[in-house]
Design a protein around this motif. Sequence first.
Motif, mmCIF file in Angstrom:
data_model
loop_
_atom_site.group_PDB
_atom_site.id
_atom_site.type_symbol
_atom_site.label_atom_id
_atom_site.label_comp_id
_atom_site.label_asym_id
_atom_site.label_seq_id
_atom_site.Cartn_x
_atom_site.Cartn_y
_atom_site.Cartn_z
ATOM 1 N N MET A 1 0.814 -1.201 0.000
ATOM 2 C CA MET A 1 0.000 0.000 0.000
ATOM 3 C C MET A 1 0.855 1.262 0.000
ATOM 4 N N ALA A 2 2.150 1.125 0.210
ATOM 5 C CA ALA A 2 3.018 2.301 0.232
ATOM 6 C C ALA A 2 3.113 2.955 -1.144
ATOM 7 N N LEU A 3 2.865 2.217 -2.192
ATOM 8 C CA LEU A 3 2.958 2.751 -3.553
ATOM 9 C C LEU A 3 1.587 3.079 -4.131
ATOM 10 N N THR A 4 0.583 3.251 -3.282
ATOM 11 C CA THR A 4 -0.786 3.472 -3.721
ATOM 12 C C THR A 4 -1.243 4.879 -3.360
ATOM 13 N N VAL A 5 -1.911 5.525 -4.308
ATOM 14 C CA VAL A 5 -2.448 6.870 -4.118
ATOM 15 C C VAL A 5 -3.960 6.793 -4.271
ATOM 16 N N TRP B 1 0.542 12.432 -15.328
ATOM 17 C CA TRP B 1 1.617 12.027 -14.425
ATOM 18 C C TRP B 1 2.801 11.421 -15.151
ATOM 19 N N LYS B 2 2.595 10.903 -16.355
ATOM 20 C CA LYS B 2 3.654 10.284 -17.166
ATOM 21 C C LYS B 2 4.558 9.342 -16.353
ATOM 22 N N PRO B 3 3.962 8.294 -15.775
ATOM 23 C CA PRO B 3 4.784 7.365 -14.984
ATOM 24 C C PRO B 3 5.765 6.602 -15.859
ATOM 25 N N TRP B 4 6.939 6.320 -15.308
ATOM 26 C CA TRP B 4 7.970 5.583 -16.035
ATOM 27 C C TRP B 4 7.672 4.089 -16.054
ATOM 28 N N GLY B 5 7.086 3.585 -14.982
ATOM 29 C CA GLY B 5 6.745 2.169 -14.895
ATOM 30 C C GLY B 5 5.258 1.955 -15.077
ATOM 31 N N ARG B 6 4.841 0.747 -14.804
ATOM 32 C CA ARG B 6 3.425 0.403 -14.907
ATOM 33 C C ARG B 6 2.671 0.878 -13.675
ATOM 34 N N PHE B 7 1.353 1.044 -13.848
ATOM 35 C CA PHE B 7 0.484 1.352 -12.721
ATOM 36 C C PHE B 7 -0.865 0.695 -12.965
ATOM 37 N N GLN B 8 -1.606 0.516 -11.872
ATOM 38 C CA GLN B 8 -2.946 -0.053 -11.942
ATOM 39 C C GLN B 8 -3.931 0.968 -11.404
ATOM 40 N N LEU B 9 -5.050 1.074 -12.052
ATOM 41 C CA LEU B 9 -6.130 1.940 -11.603
ATOM 42 C C LEU B 9 -7.272 1.052 -11.155
ATOM 43 N N VAL C 1 -4.710 4.301 -7.306
ATOM 44 C CA VAL C 1 -3.683 4.205 -8.334
ATOM 45 C C VAL C 1 -2.483 3.561 -7.665
ATOM 46 N N HIS C 2 -2.150 2.339 -8.097
ATOM 47 C CA HIS C 2 -1.046 1.591 -7.510
ATOM 48 C C HIS C 2 0.108 1.548 -8.499
ATOM 49 N N PHE C 3 1.243 2.107 -8.088
ATOM 50 C CA PHE C 3 2.432 2.149 -8.929
ATOM 51 C C PHE C 3 3.332 0.972 -8.602
ATOM 52 N N GLN C 4 4.050 0.486 -9.615
ATOM 53 C CA GLN C 4 5.004 -0.595 -9.387
ATOM 54 C C GLN C 4 6.403 -0.061 -9.129
ATOM 55 N N ASP C 5 6.611 1.217 -9.405
ATOM 56 C CA ASP C 5 7.921 1.822 -9.228
ATOM 57 C C ASP C 5 7.862 2.846 -8.096
ATOM 58 N N ASN C 6 8.752 2.727 -7.124
ATOM 59 C CA ASN C 6 8.780 3.629 -5.989
ATOM 60 C C ASN C 6 9.068 5.068 -6.423
ATOM 61 N N ASP C 7 9.910 5.245 -7.433
ATOM 62 C CA ASP C 7 10.220 6.591 -7.927
ATOM 63 C C ASP C 7 8.981 7.277 -8.488
ATOM 64 N N ASP C 8 8.120 6.537 -9.170
ATOM 65 C CA ASP C 8 6.887 7.119 -9.706
ATOM 66 C C ASP C 8 5.981 7.622 -8.588
ATOM 67 N N SER C 9 5.761 6.815 -7.578
ATOM 68 C CA SER C 9 4.868 7.236 -6.495
ATOM 69 C C SER C 9 5.446 8.422 -5.736
#
Length: 61
Positions: free
Chosen positions: A1-5, A27-35, A45-53
């Motif tokens: 949940m730390a990578l979820t907005v 937001w132009k995320p570099w990695g994948r994300f789930q909505l 919005v769950h990001f797979q990359d810590n840098d994106d979140s």
Amino acid sequence: MALTVVVKLLGKNIGFNTLLNKVSSLWKPWGRFQLMDLENDFYLVHFQDNDDSDRILMGGP
């Protein structure tokens, strides 16, 4: 949940695919994300990359 907005839509209701495209273009995320659709116009919005979140939380629109 730390990578979820949690996102709350204010104003007009838009469709899931429209929101997915809007999040991707703004937001132009570099990695994948789930909505994920929740009730009452809330979305996760769950990001797979810590840098994106981190980038979204610190400097996103």
